[in-house]
Design a protein around this motif. Structure first.
Motif, PDB file in Angstrom:
ATOM      1  N   MET A   1      36.918  88.503  46.429  1.00 19.95           N
ATOM      2  CA  MET A   1      37.337  89.808  45.913  1.00 19.95           C
ATOM      3  C   MET A   1      36.448  90.241  44.744  1.00 19.95           C
ATOM      4  N   VAL A   2      36.210  89.341  43.791  1.00 19.03           N
ATOM      5  CA  VAL A   2      35.429  89.731  42.615  1.00 19.03           C
ATOM      6  C   VAL A   2      33.947  89.913  42.937  1.00 19.03           C
ATOM      7  N   ALA A   3      33.521  89.452  44.109  1.00 19.12           N
ATOM      8  CA  ALA A   3      32.130  89.651  44.515  1.00 19.12           C
ATOM      9  C   ALA A   3      31.907  91.023  45.144  1.00 19.12           C
ATOM     10  N   ALA A   4      32.976  91.794  45.354  1.00 10.94           N
ATOM     11  CA  ALA A   4      32.858  93.120  45.960  1.00 10.94           C
ATOM     12  C   ALA A   4      32.162  94.084  45.005  1.00 10.94           C
ATOM     13  N   ASP A   5      31.730  95.219  45.532  1.00 11.90           N
ATOM     14  CA  ASP A   5      31.056  96.218  44.703  1.00 11.90           C
ATOM     15  C   ASP A   5      32.015  96.835  43.687  1.00 11.90           C
ATOM     16  N   ILE A   6      33.278  96.974  44.061  1.00 16.17           N
ATOM     17  CA  ILE A   6      34.304  97.482  43.152  1.00 16.17           C
ATOM     18  C   ILE A   6      35.647  96.939  43.610  1.00 16.17           C
ATOM     19  N   ILE A   7      36.543  96.682  42.657  1.00 17.26           N
ATOM     20  CA  ILE A   7      37.879  96.161  42.955  1.00 17.26           C
ATOM     21  C   ILE A   7      38.897  97.197  42.502  1.00 17.26           C
ATOM     22  N   LEU A   8      39.813  97.560  43.385  1.00 14.73           N
ATOM     23  CA  LEU A   8      40.891  98.486  43.056  1.00 14.73           C
ATOM     24  C   LEU A   8      42.206  97.718  42.997  1.00 14.73           C
ATOM     25  N   SER A   9      42.960  97.902  41.941  1.00  9.26           N
ATOM     26  CA  SER A   9      44.297  97.330  41.839  1.00  9.26           C
ATOM     27  C   SER A   9      45.305  98.418  42.164  1.00  9.26           C
ATOM     28  N   ILE A  10      46.060  98.231  43.274  1.00 13.77           N
ATOM     29  CA  ILE A  10      47.053  99.211  43.712  1.00 13.77           C
ATOM     30  C   ILE A  10      48.348  98.455  43.971  1.00 13.77           C
ATOM     31  N   VAL A  11      49.093  98.204  42.904  1.00 14.23           N
ATOM     32  CA  VAL A  11      50.307  97.389  42.968  1.00 14.23           C
ATOM     33  C   VAL A  11      51.431  98.089  42.204  1.00 14.23           C
TER      34      VAL A  11
ATOM     35  N   ARG B   1      28.476  90.813  36.584  1.00 16.13           N
ATOM     36  CA  ARG B   1      29.503  91.642  35.959  1.00 16.13           C
ATOM     37  C   ARG B   1      30.210  92.469  37.035  1.00 16.13           C
ATOM     38  N   ILE B   2      31.522  92.389  37.099  1.00 17.59           N
ATOM     39  CA  ILE B   2      32.269  93.071  38.147  1.00 17.59           C
ATOM     40  C   ILE B   2      32.714  94.450  37.676  1.00 17.59           C
ATOM     41  N   THR B   3      33.132  95.277  38.630  1.00 17.06           N
ATOM     42  CA  THR B   3      33.726  96.575  38.318  1.00 17.06           C
ATOM     43  C   THR B   3      35.169  96.560  38.811  1.00 17.06           C
ATOM     44  N   PHE B   4      36.092  96.775  37.897  1.00 15.84           N
ATOM     45  CA  PHE B   4      37.530  96.726  38.203  1.00 15.84           C
ATOM     46  C   PHE B   4      38.163  98.058  37.839  1.00 15.84           C
ATOM     47  N   MET B   5      38.906  98.642  38.778  1.00 15.97           N
ATOM     48  CA  MET B   5      39.622  99.892  38.499  1.00 15.97           C
ATOM     49  C   MET B   5      41.120  99.694  38.696  1.00 15.97           C
ATOM     50  N   ASP B   6      41.883  99.917  37.633  1.00 22.65           N
ATOM     51  CA  ASP B   6      43.337  99.901  37.756  1.00 22.65           C
ATOM     52  C   ASP B   6      43.786 101.280  38.230  1.00 22.65           C
TER      53      ASP B   6
ATOM     54  N   GLU C   1      46.170  97.375  27.713  1.00 24.39           N
ATOM     55  CA  GLU C   1      46.498  95.958  27.855  1.00 24.39           C
ATOM     56  C   GLU C   1      45.787  95.363  29.061  1.00 24.39           C
ATOM     57  N   VAL C   2      45.701  96.140  30.136  1.00 26.07           N
ATOM     58  CA  VAL C   2      44.958  95.691  31.315  1.00 26.07           C
ATOM     59  C   VAL C   2      43.498  95.444  30.946  1.00 26.07           C
ATOM     60  N   ALA C   3      42.888  96.398  30.262  1.00 29.85           N
ATOM     61  CA  ALA C   3      41.468  96.281  29.897  1.00 29.85           C
ATOM     62  C   ALA C   3      41.209  95.079  28.997  1.00 29.85           C
ATOM     63  N   LYS C   4      42.169  94.782  28.122  1.00 27.56           N
ATOM     64  CA  LYS C   4      42.000  93.662  27.198  1.00 27.56           C
ATOM     65  C   LYS C   4      41.933  92.320  27.918  1.00 27.56           C
ATOM     66  N   ARG C   5      42.449  92.256  29.124  1.00 26.68           N
ATOM     67  CA  ARG C   5      42.436  90.982  29.868  1.00 26.68           C
ATOM     68  C   ARG C   5      41.019  90.592  30.297  1.00 26.68           C
ATOM     69  N   PHE C   6      40.103  91.552  30.307  1.00 28.46           N
ATOM     70  CA  PHE C   6      38.743  91.286  30.769  1.00 28.46           C
ATOM     71  C   PHE C   6      37.782  91.196  29.590  1.00 28.46           C
ATOM     72  N   ASP C   7      36.893  90.233  29.662  1.00 26.52           N
ATOM     73  CA  ASP C   7      35.782  90.158  28.715  1.00 26.52           C
ATOM     74  C   ASP C   7      34.766  91.219  29.136  1.00 26.52           C
ATOM     75  N   PRO C   8      34.360  92.118  28.230  1.00 27.61           N
ATOM     76  CA  PRO C   8      33.393  93.165  28.590  1.00 27.61           C
ATOM     77  C   PRO C   8      32.093  92.627  29.154  1.00 27.61           C
ATOM     78  N   GLN C   9      31.763  91.382  28.819  1.00 22.71           N
ATOM     79  CA  GLN C   9      30.549  90.779  29.370  1.00 22.71           C
ATOM     80  C   GLN C   9      30.705  90.456  30.857  1.00 22.71           C
ATOM     81  N   HIS C  10      31.950  90.296  31.270  1.00 20.18           N
ATOM     82  CA  HIS C  10      32.206  89.889  32.647  1.00 20.18           C
ATOM     83  C   HIS C  10      32.665  91.037  33.544  1.00 20.18           C
ATOM     84  N   ALA C  11      33.123  92.133  32.937  1.00 25.50           N
ATOM     85  CA  ALA C  11      33.688  93.204  33.765  1.00 25.50           C
ATOM     86  C   ALA C  11      33.602  94.561  33.085  1.00 25.50           C
ATOM     87  N   GLU C  12      33.373  95.584  33.901  1.00 24.36           N
ATOM     88  CA  GLU C  12      33.522  96.967  33.468  1.00 24.36           C
ATOM     89  C   GLU C  12      34.856  97.459  34.027  1.00 24.36           C
TER      90      GLU C  12
END
Length: 279
Positions: free
Chosen positions: A55-65, A87-92, A103-114
């Motif tokens: 999942m994290v290797a994808a071009d972008i990850i969408l969280s729809i929960v 560095r991954i791209t994650f969209m809530d 709070e969601v954004a704080k869970r990610f290290d900026p070095q590891h994720a946008e």
């Protein structure tokens, strides 16, 4: 080919997944611990089961929960992203307040994720319906551009992280607030014997509202459990100093009552259906 990961294969996640697959993307989803119905829904949408590492290797990850799961999903993916090579791209994309988005954004290290802020407005995509919109904010690098041209209506907001979530709170507060208000007052009318007169007056003097409630209230029953957390997010968004926040705390209680009624056999839903069916 674009590879898009969607965490959450409910009605909305699967609907968006299907639309992206139809648009030529490979769509991954995480199904560990999910029900057979969810697995069948994902398969029917053309989504491929994947591990968290895939999942994290994808071009972008969408969280729809459901809103109550947004932070825990972020934590789960952030832990895997920390050990990933790029560095991954994650969209809530959940119905959460700007504060919870933070709070969601704080869970990610900026070095590891946008981290991007998304909000979905409209029903799940399906044949003949193109009204699903995905608003995005905090996306200065246009990382969400990979979603455009694949059947989704992507609308960028020129604002910081949290702007898209604020839009969802305001729109959802109006839309689902009206459904909740109609539900509460129709139940009150049923209890007091004014139900037939109320239905007749709505049909006579407010036909558009009558139509919205007649369609929206029954459609709400299976979603009520998810709307509880959304109403609580809206109350938090408004803040303790805004008396309107009390309205949405009340709405959360109402939707909790409807969800509990559904689990107990649906007596209230049957009463409402009987009233809504009258013309």
């Amino acid at each position: 080919m674009a590879v898009i990961a969607i965490f959450g294969a409910g009605a909305m996640g699967a609907g968006i997944g299907r639309r992206l697959v139809e648009g030529g993307a490979t769509v991954l989803t995480y199904l560990e611990g999910r029900s057979p119905a969810t697995r069948e829904r994902a398969e029917a949408a053309g989504m491929r089961p994947a591990s968290l590492e895939e999942m994290v290797a994808a071009d972008i990850i969408l969280s729809i929960v459901p809103p109550a799961e947004a932070v825990s999903v972020a934590e789960k993916l952030a832990a895997v992203a920390a050990g990933h090579g790029k560095r991954i791209t994650f969209m809530d994309c959940n119905a959460i307040s700007p504060k919870t988005m933070g709070e969601v954004a704080k869970r990610f290290d900026p070095q590891h994720a946008e981290v991007l802020d998304g909000s979905i407005i409209g029903m799940p995509p399906k044949p003949g319906y193109d009204g699903t919109k995905l608003y995005v904010s905090g996306d200065a690098g246009n990382r969400s551009g990979i979603l455009a041209g694949r059947g989704l209506d992507i609308r960028r907001i020129d604002g910081p992280l949290g702007a898209a979530s604020a839009l969802k709170m305001c729109y959802g507060g109006i839309n689902k607030g009206v459904i909740g208000l109609g539900t509460a007052m129709m139940l009150a009318a049923i209890r007091s014997g004014a139900d037939q007169s109320l239905k007749g007056e709505l049909a006579d003097s407010a036909p558009d509202l009558n139509r919205k409630l007649s369609l929206g209230i029954p459609d709400m029953y299976p979603k009520a459990y998810r709307w509880v957390a959304e109403m609580e997010e809206i109350a938090a968004f408004l803040g303790e100093d805004d008396p309107a926040s009390l309205i949405f705390r009340g709405m959360a209680g109402l939707y909790r009552k409807v969800a509990e009624d559904r689990n107990a056999g649906g007596e209230l839903a049957a009463q409402l259906d009987g009233l809504l069916a009258r013309e």
